[in-house]
Design an enzyme around this catalytic site. Structure first.
Site, PDB file in Angstrom:
ATOM      1  N   ASN A   4       0.847  -1.190   0.000  1.00  0.00           N
ATOM      2  CA  ASN A   4       0.000   0.000   0.000  1.00  0.00           C
ATOM      3  C   ASN A   4       0.880   1.236   0.000  1.00  0.00           C
ATOM      4  O   ASN A   4       1.971   1.231   0.574  1.00  0.00           O
ATOM      5  CB  ASN A   4      -0.902   0.023   1.235  1.00  0.00           C
ATOM      6  CG  ASN A   4      -1.906  -1.098   1.247  1.00  0.00           C
ATOM      7  OD1 ASN A   4      -2.214  -1.692   0.219  1.00  0.00           O
ATOM      8  ND2 ASN A   4      -2.416  -1.424   2.408  1.00  0.00           N
ATOM      9  N   ARG A  15      -4.647   9.306   9.993  1.00  0.00           N
ATOM     10  CA  ARG A  15      -5.266   8.147   9.351  1.00  0.00           C
ATOM     11  C   ARG A  15      -5.293   7.018  10.367  1.00  0.00           C
ATOM     12  O   ARG A  15      -4.270   6.613  10.886  1.00  0.00           O
ATOM     13  CB  ARG A  15      -4.495   7.750   8.106  1.00  0.00           C
ATOM     14  CG  ARG A  15      -4.439   8.861   7.065  1.00  0.00           C
ATOM     15  CD  ARG A  15      -3.925   8.366   5.739  1.00  0.00           C
ATOM     16  NE  ARG A  15      -3.793   9.431   4.784  1.00  0.00           N
ATOM     17  CZ  ARG A  15      -4.784   9.918   4.028  1.00  0.00           C
ATOM     18  NH1 ARG A  15      -5.995   9.431   4.147  1.00  0.00           N
ATOM     19  NH2 ARG A  15      -4.561  10.882   3.164  1.00  0.00           N
ATOM     20  N   HIS A  18      -6.891   1.685  12.130  1.00  0.00           N
ATOM     21  CA  HIS A  18      -7.474   0.695  11.226  1.00  0.00           C
ATOM     22  C   HIS A  18      -6.931  -0.708  11.453  1.00  0.00           C
ATOM     23  O   HIS A  18      -5.839  -0.893  11.963  1.00  0.00           O
ATOM     24  CB  HIS A  18      -7.181   1.066   9.769  1.00  0.00           C
ATOM     25  CG  HIS A  18      -7.659   2.425   9.376  1.00  0.00           C
ATOM     26  ND1 HIS A  18      -6.963   3.213   8.492  1.00  0.00           N
ATOM     27  CD2 HIS A  18      -8.738   3.144   9.745  1.00  0.00           C
ATOM     28  CE1 HIS A  18      -7.604   4.352   8.319  1.00  0.00           C
ATOM     29  NE2 HIS A  18      -8.680   4.333   9.084  1.00  0.00           N
ATOM     30  N   LYS A  28       1.284  -5.722   9.183  1.00  0.00           N
ATOM     31  CA  LYS A  28       1.739  -4.591   8.371  1.00  0.00           C
ATOM     32  C   LYS A  28       3.156  -4.211   8.764  1.00  0.00           C
ATOM     33  O   LYS A  28       3.486  -4.169   9.945  1.00  0.00           O
ATOM     34  CB  LYS A  28       0.833  -3.368   8.588  1.00  0.00           C
ATOM     35  CG  LYS A  28      -0.597  -3.566   8.164  1.00  0.00           C
ATOM     36  CD  LYS A  28      -1.432  -2.353   8.498  1.00  0.00           C
ATOM     37  CE  LYS A  28      -2.884  -2.588   8.143  1.00  0.00           C
ATOM     38  NZ  LYS A  28      -3.730  -1.468   8.588  1.00  0.00           N
ATOM     39  N   TYR A  88       3.295   0.527   3.127  1.00  0.00           N
ATOM     40  CA  TYR A  88       3.247  -0.585   4.053  1.00  0.00           C
ATOM     41  C   TYR A  88       2.955  -1.869   3.317  1.00  0.00           C
ATOM     42  O   TYR A  88       2.145  -1.925   2.417  1.00  0.00           O
ATOM     43  CB  TYR A  88       2.301  -0.361   5.231  1.00  0.00           C
ATOM     44  CG  TYR A  88       1.004   0.329   4.980  1.00  0.00           C
ATOM     45  CD1 TYR A  88      -0.200  -0.374   5.011  1.00  0.00           C
ATOM     46  CD2 TYR A  88       0.956   1.699   4.754  1.00  0.00           C
ATOM     47  CE1 TYR A  88      -1.399   0.270   4.805  1.00  0.00           C
ATOM     48  CE2 TYR A  88      -0.247   2.351   4.555  1.00  0.00           C
ATOM     49  CZ  TYR A  88      -1.420   1.622   4.579  1.00  0.00           C
ATOM     50  OH  TYR A  88      -2.618   2.258   4.363  1.00  0.00           O
ATOM     51  N   LYS A 124     -14.576   8.378   6.926  1.00  0.00           N
ATOM     52  CA  LYS A 124     -14.558   7.053   7.556  1.00  0.00           C
ATOM     53  C   LYS A 124     -14.025   7.132   8.980  1.00  0.00           C
ATOM     54  O   LYS A 124     -14.582   6.524   9.899  1.00  0.00           O
ATOM     55  CB  LYS A 124     -13.703   6.116   6.700  1.00  0.00           C
ATOM     56  CG  LYS A 124     -13.364   4.786   7.319  1.00  0.00           C
ATOM     57  CD  LYS A 124     -12.410   4.017   6.402  1.00  0.00           C
ATOM     58  CE  LYS A 124     -11.665   2.952   7.135  1.00  0.00           C
ATOM     59  NZ  LYS A 124     -10.748   2.214   6.270  1.00  0.00           N
ATOM     60  N   ASP A 125     -12.948   7.888   9.183  1.00  0.00           N
ATOM     61  CA  ASP A 125     -12.327   7.951  10.499  1.00  0.00           C
ATOM     62  C   ASP A 125     -13.118   8.789  11.490  1.00  0.00           C
ATOM     63  O   ASP A 125     -12.959   8.629  12.704  1.00  0.00           O
ATOM     64  CB  ASP A 125     -10.894   8.460  10.386  1.00  0.00           C
ATOM     65  CG  ASP A 125      -9.980   7.435   9.731  1.00  0.00           C
ATOM     66  OD1 ASP A 125     -10.317   6.235   9.742  1.00  0.00           O
ATOM     67  OD2 ASP A 125      -8.929   7.831   9.189  1.00  0.00           O
TER      68      ASP A 125
END
Length: 149
Positions: A4, A15, A18, A28, A88, A124-125
């Protein structure tokens, strides 16, 4: 399995936090290849003696450090300067049906930003559940959270 690449233009973009739920959980390995970030992993494994505890460290293109985030840990980062790029490696591919998270401000993380600052967040966050509301699907595997050295 999957690489990613994330780009964040403004400083103080946050961010996370998750994860992907079982049976599509992801280990990760995180690295900042441009700019500087504060990278965090939070233990969300049900029954863990370190449940809800976190570790964090600065990753930058200059220092070349990386952070390994195992399955059962939520991951997030805060950009410390503009134009940050983060890569990542993940142990599984993205599975939208297994996508999950917890609120960035519900764990007690000491994010390195001024106290009255609200970071840039994705839609989303903004709507993730708090850690207190979270019903973890991850079981403790016997490995405690280890401090960073």
């Amino acid at each position: 399995m999957q690489d990613n690449h994330s780009y964040s233009a403004p400083a103080l973009t946050l961010r996370g936090l998750h994860f992907q739920t079982p049976d599509r959980g992801q280990d990760k390995l995180v690295r900042c290849i441009r700019g500087r970030i504060y990278d965090v992993a939070v233990d969300v494994r049900r029954g863990s003696p370190t449940y809800g505890q976190w570790v964090g460290t600065e990753l930058s293109a200059e220092n070349g450090n990386q952070l390994f985030v195992p399955i059962g840990f939520a991951h997030g980062f805060l950009t410390l300067e503009p134009d940050c790029e983060v890569t990542y490696k993940c142990s599984d591919t993205y599975a939208p049906q297994n996508d999950g998270g917890i609120r960035w401000d519900s764990v007690g993380i000491d994010w390195p930003m001024p106290g009255d600052t609200t970071p840039e967040l994705s839609d989303k966050d903004k709507v993730q559940p708090t850690l207190a509301e979270f019903d973890s699907p991850f079981a403790y595997d016997g490995r405690p959270l280890a401090p960073l050295s």
